[in-house]
Design a protein around this motif. Structure first.
Motif, PDB file in Angstrom:
ATOM      1  N   LEU A 115       1.022  -1.191   0.078  1.00  0.00           N
ATOM      2  CA  LEU A 115       0.268  -0.040  -0.030  1.00  0.00           C
ATOM      3  C   LEU A 115       0.934   1.286   0.315  1.00  0.00           C
ATOM      4  N   ALA A 116       0.809   2.041  -1.199  1.00  0.00           N
ATOM      5  CA  ALA A 116       1.694   3.146  -1.331  1.00  0.00           C
ATOM      6  C   ALA A 116       1.171   4.530  -1.226  1.00  0.00           C
ATOM      7  N   VAL A 117       1.552   5.205  -0.325  1.00  0.00           N
ATOM      8  CA  VAL A 117       0.909   6.904   0.034  1.00  0.00           C
ATOM      9  C   VAL A 117       1.613   7.708  -0.929  1.00  0.00           C
ATOM     10  N   ALA A 118       1.157   8.412  -1.802  1.00  0.00           N
ATOM     11  CA  ALA A 118       1.557   9.510  -2.547  1.00  0.00           C
ATOM     12  C   ALA A 118       0.955  10.795  -2.430  1.00  0.00           C
ATOM     13  N   ASN A 187      -2.977  14.620  -3.131  1.00  0.00           N
ATOM     14  CA  ASN A 187      -3.146  15.990  -3.772  1.00  0.00           C
ATOM     15  C   ASN A 187      -1.960  15.765  -4.802  1.00  0.00           C
ATOM     16  N   VAL A 188      -2.034  16.792  -5.613  1.00  0.00           N
ATOM     17  CA  VAL A 188      -0.966  16.869  -6.792  1.00  0.00           C
ATOM     18  C   VAL A 188      -0.680  18.197  -7.091  1.00  0.00           C
ATOM     19  N   GLU A 189       0.516  18.918  -6.771  1.00  0.00           N
ATOM     20  CA  GLU A 189       0.865  20.174  -6.787  1.00  0.00           C
ATOM     21  C   GLU A 189       2.176  20.252  -7.564  1.00  0.00           C
ATOM     22  N   LEU A 190       2.657  21.540  -7.880  1.00  0.00           N
ATOM     23  CA  LEU A 190       4.152  21.656  -8.363  1.00  0.00           C
ATOM     24  C   LEU A 190       4.815  22.012  -7.264  1.00  0.00           C
ATOM     25  N   SER A 222      -8.100  11.845  -3.836  1.00  0.00           N
ATOM     26  CA  SER A 222      -9.011  12.918  -3.306  1.00  0.00           C
ATOM     27  C   SER A 222      -9.863  13.562  -4.573  1.00  0.00           C
ATOM     28  N   ALA A 223     -11.194  13.744  -3.892  1.00  0.00           N
ATOM     29  CA  ALA A 223     -12.295  14.442  -4.804  1.00  0.00           C
ATOM     30  C   ALA A 223     -12.193  15.865  -4.740  1.00  0.00           C
ATOM     31  N   ASP A 224     -11.548  16.358  -3.800  1.00  0.00           N
ATOM     32  CA  ASP A 224     -11.584  17.855  -3.360  1.00  0.00           C
ATOM     33  C   ASP A 224     -10.612  18.718  -3.999  1.00  0.00           C
ATOM     34  N   GLN A 225      -9.269  18.059  -4.185  1.00  0.00           N
ATOM     35  CA  GLN A 225      -7.986  18.847  -4.590  1.00  0.00           C
ATOM     36  C   GLN A 225      -7.943  18.718  -5.975  1.00  0.00           C
TER      37      GLN A 225
END
Length: 475
Positions: A115-118, A187-190, A222-225
């Motif tokens: 189980l990997a958390v990114a 989440n995915v951000e720069l 996530s459905a929010d980010q």
């Protein structure tokens, strides 16, 4: 002791350069627990080095070619190790294979249910929540985390269970080496501007990570980010017979697992979710909405592994924190001192909002912030300064360089100027030794002091508490 099953021959006698680092030490601990003959070096001695020695590892202080044993089966490095490191040079002379940290971790995860958390933020906390909860349920997972758990006091452990929970680091694309059964993207951000030039490169990297999920596996996202939502769209668009099942979570009305309420209660929260058509409420023993949603991500991922959600929800309440993630360092003279690893503007704002919600009436939020990396400050210094406007007052230290060389014109003044423009009350502090007196002089009963940043600003918490204690005793 003979190496336990699951240790490749190349990892039987590994030598770690930078063995005291959060990621490196975790892998070294698991290998030592599995029976490998572990050795390594680090720039300075530390509690982590002592913990490794207690497990039978040989840990040298300083870097020297002579530290590398002739019988080493490999040398393990991270992306932070420079090519001219004397031990790395010696490895080339001896033709000892060099293994990246991520490849070493991947080899440890092989054969189990990974189980990997990114995500750009929240990886350590979410991985820790899962490790604690699964352990509480008697599943005895293996885990590798970027911080020490408050309960076990370690960042990694070899468990006898079949589940392996790992923090998956996107900073150098190394998370693409893993083959998880379940993966979380928070989440995915720069970020990590030295390695990524654009959001398209970030998305491509996360898509490659998602593509490594084993057939029949699950991507929890996530459905929010906004970045996570876009990633889910791209993964769906990629399609294919081996595409993972996607499960979304969050406050959004279209989330597969919907968060119905997050109710703050001091330094804890109560969360209610709608999962499989039924409401489920549980307590999260750390403050802040972002930590509450991290717990929901952990809940959804565990359920994807087949763990009963009500049992996992109750077990998640046993998580009490991880080092440097809103970690209460102590209280003196009525002032609480909390330590935060936040170094990206999104993380900073989330932690500041969480701490403000935990203030008593009349209490003030005081921050000691240390920008991390010249490249990050160059790109995000303005946003860092804007986040500091959420505090009542802040002291801003010089940039912590970590692995980077200085960049012309890039100093903490970029953060200070932006903070002042946003209306923040900020003070430049170039000498860390001056911070305890400064903070003690400006704080009063009911205030909360937050030391913030990914560098050595964490060392200031105990010094601030000591100065506050001295002030109280001499008053």
């Amino acid at each position: 002791m003979a190496p336990a099953p699951g240790i490749p021959a190349a990892m039987e006698r590994p030598h770690f350069i930078g063995i005291g680092g959060a990621g490196m030490s975790g892998i070294a601990k698991i290998l030592a627990q599995r029976g490998a003959k572990v050795a390594g070096s680090d720039a300075r001695d530390s509690a982590t080095a002592e913990a490794l020695r207690a497990l039978g590892a040989t840990v040298h202080v300083g870097h020297d070619a002579g530290h590398l044993a002739d019988d080493a089966t490999c040398v393990v490095v991270s992306s932070a190790i420079r090519a001219d490191n004397p031990e790395l040079v010696r490895a080339a002379e001896l033709s000892v294979p060099v293994v990246h940290r991520s490849d070493a971790l991947a080899s440890l995860m092989a054969g189990g249910r990974a189980l990997a958390v990114a995500g750009t933020h929240g990886k350590t906390t979410t991985t820790s929540m899962l490790a604690v909860a699964l352990g509480r349920l008697g599943l005895d997972p293996s885990y590798a985390i970027g911080g020490d758990l408050a309960g076990p006091g370690t960042n990694a452990s070899h468990g006898e269970g079949e589940i392996f929970v790992a923090e998956a680091d996107e900073s150098d694309r190394s998370f693409q080496k893993y083959d998880p059964e379940v993966a979380i993207v928070l989440n995915v951000e720069l970020d990590h501007h030295a390695n990524y030039a654009s959001m398209d490169e970030i998305y491509e990297s996360f898509q490659r990570f998602a593509a490594k999920i084993v057939p029949g596996g699950t991507l929890v996202v996530s459905a929010d980010q906004a970045g996570a939502v876009e990633l889910a769209r791209r993964v769906r668009q990629d399609g294919g017979t081996d595409a993972p099942r996607i499960v979304t979570y969050g406050l959004a009305e279209d989330a597969d697992v919907r968060v119905l309420a997050i109710e703050p209660d001091g330094l804890t929260s109560r969360v209610t979710v709608l999962l499989d058509g039924a409401e489920l409420a549980f307590r999260v023993s750390v403050p802040g909405r972002h930590y509450a949603t991290n717990a929901v991500a952990a809940l959804v991922a565990g359920a994807a592994l087949g763990i009963p959600a009500p049992d996992l929800a109750e077990a998640l309440g046993a998580y009490t924190g991880v080092g440097r993630r809103l970690q209460l360092k102590g209280e003196a003279a009525g002032v609480r001192v909390v330590d935060s690893y936040a170094h990206h503007p999104t993380e900073m704002a989330a932690d500041l909002e969480a701490m403000r919600a935990a203030l008593p009436e009349g209490g003030r939020l005081l921050v000691v912030f240390q920008p991390h990396l010249f490249s990050r400050t160059q790109e995000l210094g303005r946003e860092m300064g804007g986040a500091l406007a959420l505090a009542d007052a802040s002291a801003v230290l010089d940039i912590y360089p970590a692995r980077e060389d200085p960049l012309p014109g890039v100093t903490s003044e970029l953060v200070l100027d932006a903070a002042r423009a946003a209306g923040a009350r900020v003070t430049a502090v170039h000498d860390k030794a001056a911070v305890p007196d400064l903070v003690a002089g400006m704080s009063g009963a009911g205030d909360l002091v937050l030391t913030m940043g990914a560098g050595d600003v964490t060392d200031l918490g105990p010094l601030i508490l000591a100065r506050l204690t001295d002030r109280r005793e001499t008053a």
